[in-house]
Every structure is written in structure tokens, then in C-alpha cells.
Enzyme design. Structure first.
Site: not given
Ligand SMILES: *Cc1c(COP(=O)(O)O)cnc(C)c1O
Length: 469
Positions: A117
Site C-alpha cells: 500500500k
Molecule cells: C491490502 C492488502 C491486500 C489486498 O489488496 P486489495 O487491493 O484490497 O485487493 C493484500 N495483501 C496485503 C498485505 C494487503 O495489505
């Protein structure tokens, strides 16, 4: 470039406006009216570019001149510069590690909070700061987190002069590492609220606050930092191109396997493909909260109770960004999507017509893993390579192995988090000790924390926000 709502009834917005919005006023999500498309020759000419240079080429058409090129380059540089000591720590930004024959892991956890993220939220923070200064405007960010989003958003916005950020997490229900990553950021504009409820309670309170923002002083508005915000999706398109170019694209196709929760990350991969990147398979990898796997494999998009898994960042009942996908699958007809979503919201079904299901199945493979299988994968991959996967990434790796059509096409598994964030799963997979935190976080457990514990009461939370801004 105009941005339109998936439900067809909200006004079209400019790039800057869309960055400052959450949901559209008709309840839909914003999406570009047209996608940029790059020819094979053009993509080929990008071989060898740095991550920053590539990011500029991909992001610029979406910004479409609203931000001068030199300023956009500076924003991208500030977001992915490895020299500041605050942002990304690895020179490659998104390193590729080989874990099997023609199988690769794309490490997207080299940013400040150790999850993918950061790619979007480092950029979004800089972008907000720039746009708000230009407009001489102040905003309030309000977000709910079950762990990773909150810390990445706080890191992205801690230096934004015109942003006050309030992140709600469920009291005593996030891991110690995750909580401390949020609560040890002590800048004046950062507020952590530990709410006495679960994640859904936090999320519902944020949604209700977006729907009625009258508690804010005049001139202030709420901005969303979850993946409803278009800028997040946009920033994630870049690493699909980056990985492909490193592995011989666009002269050959590459496949991607993506651990999926809200469908944001994999949707960025779908967009990369629509923009001209030769992608063979896109694999939706889910844990036991498997609505997307059920939908693609069996046309079953019914809500099931939320299960707490060892991969908590994918514990999601309904994936919000799937609406963006449905919009494309239905010929971009907002009226159809509005009808579908209204029916679904009223407790109805959301089944796809045969045509649409076939289209979806030609675009995506899918697979689901239980916690036990996830632990087995972490153990197996460690035994055969001494490479330690986090539980989310492990789901992606195994989904790739189970659904792969050809071993001649490179398979890239997105590594969405560093294993040190999820010691419980790693321990269960037989590791004697907790995985070590990277250098810059070694003192995490010695740092001072600051957060507010509040009741699950919207008036109380909004009064707190009022009193601080
Ligand atoms: C947010 C997250 C996901 C999922 O991502 P999306 O964009 O919501 O599909 C997967 N793995 C981790 C470690 C995350 O923080």
C-alpha cells in the site's frame, strides 16, 4: 481526461477533483472516461528506465496536463526516492526474486510500512499536499483500517501541511506491529482512534461520516484514502509494467498472481493489460473469504460471514473495487451497474449473465486457500529456497502454482507484505523465531505511542475530530 462514475449519475470530474473525493454522489466509483493505450514499440522503448521514469510515463496521461510535467516528476521523485531515509529503502523499489522455474516474487514491501500500500499512499500523500497547497484548501482524511491501510496512509500524509488524518482501528484487534506503526507517528496532524468495536464498526462509522459531513467546519471536506480513491489504483499500474519489462516484456507475455481483498491491486493489473501490456494470466488469489473466487469459478457472489484468517488484510466480505470491473464487463453501462448494486444492497443476488461470466473467466483465473494450506506453502517455499513468504504472498504463490497454464510464461507473484508484519503465521509454519523487522524499524517497540480510545459512538468520535482540527 474526465473521470466518470460507475453508476452513471454523478457529475464527471477532473483529475484533481477525483483525487479529493471518495465515492461518487450516486454511490459509484470514479474511473477514467477513456484509458491511455501504449503501443508495443512504445512500451519496448521503456526497457531500462528507472522506476520513477516509468511511473511518469504511465501516470502522465491520467493527469493529462492538470499538473505541469516538471511538478509531476518532482512528486513521483519524492514518493519513490530511496535517499530520504523515510520512504522506500531498496534501490530497485520493487525487486524481483526467483522462487522457482520461471516463477518470481515481486517484493512490494520495501516501503516505510512494509506492505504494497506504500506504493499508492506515498504518492497520494505528496499529491494531496501539492493539490491542496495550490488550492489553498485544507481537508480531513478519515479512514478505517484493519491494519495495513492505516499505517501506509499515516506515513504518506504525516508531512502534509493541509491534511489532518484520523485513522480508526478496532481497539485491541490489530497486531502490535501494526498498531505501533500507526501510533508511534507523533506529528501534530496525525490522530489514531482505537475504537471499541470491530473493523466493520469502524468502517461503518467512516461511511456514515462521508455521507453526512455536517460535523466538519465550513470549507472542510473528507477525503478517502482507501482504494476507492482513483489515485491509488493508478499508482499501482506502474509496477506491472516494471516487472514485465524486467522479464522480457513486452516482447513476451508475463502472468501475475495477486493476493486479493478489495480487488484494488488486481484491478490495476487488469488496467495495465487494457493499456497495452501483454499479460497472459491474471490470478485472483483469496483466503477463505472467497467471494471473488466463488464469483469467477461458480457465479456465486453471495455475502458470507466474515472469517478471521491468518492473512487479515484480505479478510473482506464484499470487494468494493469489483464494481469497477463489473462496469467494464457490462459495456460501461452505468444504469445497469446502478440496478445491479441496488438489488445486491437490498439483500438480492448478484449473478452474472453467461456472456459476462465467460468474459470474466477469460480475463481471470482464481483460487482460494485455507489457513492450513497457507501455512504449508510458507513452510514448503522456505524449505526449498530459504525464502520466507508472508501469509498473503503465500496465497498468491500457491494460487499461481495451481492455476498456471504454461511454465514458459513467466509468473510474477505479488509479495504484498513483509513476513515480519505477520509473525503468527510464520511461527505456525515452523520458524523458531519471529522474523526480524528491517533496520529502520528495529526500535519500533521502544518508541512512544499516542492514541485515543473511544467508544463505538459516532457523536463522540465526530466531537473528537471537531475538537482537534
Ligand atoms: C491490502 C492488502 C491486500 C489486498 O489488496 P486489495 O487491493 O484490497 O485487493 C493484500 N495483501 C496485503 C498485505 C494487503 O495489505
Amino acid at each position: 481526461m474526465k473521470y466518470i462514475s460507475t453508476r452513471g449519475e454523478a457529475p464527471a470530474l477532473s483529475f484533481e477533483e477525483v483525487v479529493l473525493t471518495g465515492l461518487a454522489s450516486d454511490g459509484g466509483l470514479y474511473i477514467p472516461e477513456t484509458l491511455p493505450h501504449f503501443s508495443k514499440e512504445e512500451i519496448a522503448s521503456w526497457a531500462g528506465l528507472s522506476y520513477e521514469e516509468l511511473a511518469f510515463n504511465i501516470i502522465a496521461p491520467f493527469v493529462d496536463g492538470e499538473i505541469p510535467d516538471a511538478d509531476l516528476k518532482a512528486l513521483i521523485h519524492a514518493s519513490y526516492d530511496t535517499k530520504t531515509g523515510k520512504g522506500f529503502r531498496h534501490e530497485a523499489i520493487a525487486p524481483l526474486i526467483q522462487t522457482g522455474h520461471n516463477e518470481w516474487v515481486l517484493e512490494l514491501f520495501q516501503g516505510p510500512t512494509l506492505a504494497f500500500k506504500d506504493f499508492a499512499l506515498q504518492f497520494l500523500g505528496n499529491l494531496l499536499d501539492y493539490v491542496l497547497k495550490k488550492r489553498d484548501q485544507k481537508v480531513v482524511i478519515m479512514g478505517a483500517t484493519s491494519g495495513d491501510t492505516g499505517s501506509a496512509a499515516i506515513e504518506g500524509c504525516r508531512d502534509c501541511e493541509n491534511v489532518d488524518i484520523f485513522i480508526l482501528h478496532p481497539y485491541q484487534r490489530v497486531s502490535d506491529v501494526q498498531r505501533r506503526q500507526m501510533t508511534t507517528v507523533l506529528e501534530d496532524n496525525v490522530y489514531n482512534i482505537a475504537m471499541k468495536g470491530n473493523f466493520d464498526d469502524c468502517q461503518n462509522m467512516v461511511k456514515a461520516s462521508f455521507a453526512d459531513q455536517s460535523f466538519l467546519p465550513d470549507g472542510r471536506q473528507l477525503v478517502a484514502v482507501n482504494s476507492i480513491n482513483w489515485a491509488r489504483i493508478m499508482a499501482q499500474i506502474v509496477y506491472y509494467f516494471y516487472a514485465s519489462l524486467a522479464l522480457g516484456g513486452p516482447h513476451r507475455s508475463v502472468s501475475f498472481s495477486v493476493p486479493t481483498g478489495n480487488f484494488g491491486d488486481i484491478f490495476a493489473g487488469y488496467l495495465a493489460k487494457q493499456m497495452g501490456l501483454p499479460i497472459d494470466q491474471l490470478v485472483i488469489a483469496t483466503n477463505c473469504n472467497d467471494i471473488l473466487h466463488r464469483c469467477i469459478s461458480n457465479n456465486d457472489h453471495t455475502k458470507q460471514p466474515l472469517v478471521h484468517s491468518l492473512s487479515p488484510s484480505m479478510d473482506i466480505m464484499v470487494s468494493s473495487n469489483f464494481e469497477r470491473m463489473l462496469f467494464d464487463l457490462h459495456g460501461r453501462d452505468g444504469a445497469v451497474i446502478k440496478q445491479m448494486m441496488d438489488t445486491f444492497k437490498d439483500g438480492g443476488d448478484l449473478s452474472l449473465s453467461n456472456d459476462v461470466l465467460e468474459k470474466a473467466q477469460s480475463l481471470f483465473s482464481s483460487y482460494r486457500l485455507s489457513d492450513e494450506e497457507t501455512i504449508d506453502v510458507i513452510r514448503d517455499v522456505f524449505d526449498s529456497t530459504e525464502y520466507l513468504l508472508d501469509p498473503h504472498t503465500a496465497i498468491g504463490v500457491q494460487a499461481a502454482r495451481k492455476t498456471r497454464r504454461s511454465t514458459e510464461v513467466p509468473m510474477v507473484c505479488l509479495a504484498t507484505a513483509h513476513p515480519a508484519k505477520f509473525p503468527e503465521a510464520v511461527k505456525k509454519a515452523g520458524q523458531a523465531e519471529d522474523p526480524a523487522l528491517p533496520h529502520h524499524m528495529k526500535d519500533l517497540f521502544d518508541r512512544e505511542e499516542r492514541y485515543e480510545i473511544l467508544e463505538n459512538d459516532i457523536a463522540g468520535v465526530q466531537a473528537f475530530i471537531q475538537s482537534q482540527i
